[in-house]
Design an enzyme around this catalytic site. Structure first.
Site, PDB file in Angstrom:
ATOM      1  N   GLU A 149       6.061  -9.882  14.077  1.00 30.80           N
ATOM      2  CA  GLU A 149       5.474 -10.449  15.287  1.00 30.80           C
ATOM      3  C   GLU A 149       5.510 -11.979  15.257  1.00 30.80           C
ATOM      4  O   GLU A 149       5.753 -12.616  16.264  1.00 30.80           O
ATOM      5  CB  GLU A 149       4.034  -9.952  15.432  1.00 30.80           C
ATOM      6  CG  GLU A 149       3.423 -10.286  16.769  1.00 30.80           C
ATOM      7  CD  GLU A 149       2.065  -9.640  16.941  1.00 30.80           C
ATOM      8  OE1 GLU A 149       1.413  -9.962  17.942  1.00 30.80           O
ATOM      9  OE2 GLU A 149       1.651  -8.833  16.084  1.00 30.80           O
ATOM     10  N   ARG A 196       0.822  -1.210   0.000  1.00 29.19           N
ATOM     11  CA  ARG A 196       0.000   0.000   0.000  1.00 29.19           C
ATOM     12  C   ARG A 196       0.856   1.260   0.000  1.00 29.19           C
ATOM     13  O   ARG A 196       0.397   2.315  -0.434  1.00 29.19           O
ATOM     14  CB  ARG A 196      -0.986   0.000   1.174  1.00 29.19           C
ATOM     15  CG  ARG A 196      -2.029  -1.099   1.033  1.00 29.19           C
ATOM     16  CD  ARG A 196      -3.224  -1.007   1.937  1.00 29.19           C
ATOM     17  NE  ARG A 196      -2.989  -0.683   3.330  1.00 29.19           N
ATOM     18  CZ  ARG A 196      -3.961  -0.513   4.219  1.00 29.19           C
ATOM     19  NH1 ARG A 196      -5.222  -0.646   3.864  1.00 29.19           N
ATOM     20  NH2 ARG A 196      -3.677  -0.225   5.463  1.00 29.19           N
TER      21      ARG A 196
END
Length: 180
Positions: A105, A68
């Site tokens: 993560e 994006r």
């Protein structure tokens, strides 16, 4: 930051609960992208990070991070009258690249940039949609430096204040149009 851009984001960024998984609130920017005046206001607000107080362009390139970030960085580069450089996921660029891996993560990711995309001494504005943990920005700063350039600022559409992104990018000047 432009109040007009903030109002546009509040109106055109849509929260989508439980996407892509339960407990996540996804920030959908597609309504923003389909609104030409709103999108233009956001592009101008992000481009301001590449100008000095007098409005002079102070960067030579705008780097956008996949995916994006491409949508935002390319028109920001046009607004500034400078080149756009894509930073891609590993294996997506066809010529020799520099690579930087960083922790996510739940694992690791690698980003790449063409070795000749940024020349020695060029000043670079980093543009992406969301600043979360700061890993993508840190890795991209490293890629810019390996090319011989200098990251002078970052502009983000949104900053997730509940994550350590701002701290993770250190003293790199940051413009965030929306903080959530």
């Amino acid at each position: 930051m432009s109040e007009a851009a903030r109002a546009v984001l509040e109106r055109l960024v849509v929260d989508v609960p439980d996407f892509p998984e339960p407990g996540i609130v996804f920030k959908d920017i597609t309504p923003l992208l389909s609104d030409p005046s709103g999108f233009a206001a956001v592009v101008e607000a992000m481009a301001a990070a590449g100008r000095d107080a007098d409005g002079n362009v102070v960067v030579d390139k705008v780097v956008g991070m996949e995916a994006r970030g491409f949508i935002l960085a390319a028109p920001v580069a046009l607004a500034l009258g400078v080149g756009f450089v894509p930073v891609r996921k590993a294996g997506r660029l066809p010529r020799p690249t520099h690579a930087a891996s960083y922790a996510l993560e739940y694992g690791e990711a690698t980003l790449e940039v063409h070795q000749d995309a940024i020349s020695a001494g060029q000043r670079v504005l980093l543009v992406d949609d969301v600043l979360a943990t700061g890993g993508t920005v840190r890795a991209t700063v490293g890629l810019v430096e390996r090319c011989g350039g200098t990251a002078v600022a970052a502009a983000m559409l949104m900053e997730l204040s509940f994550l350590p992104g701002r701290e993770a990018i250190g003293d790199l000047p940051l413009t965030s149009l929306m903080v959530v």
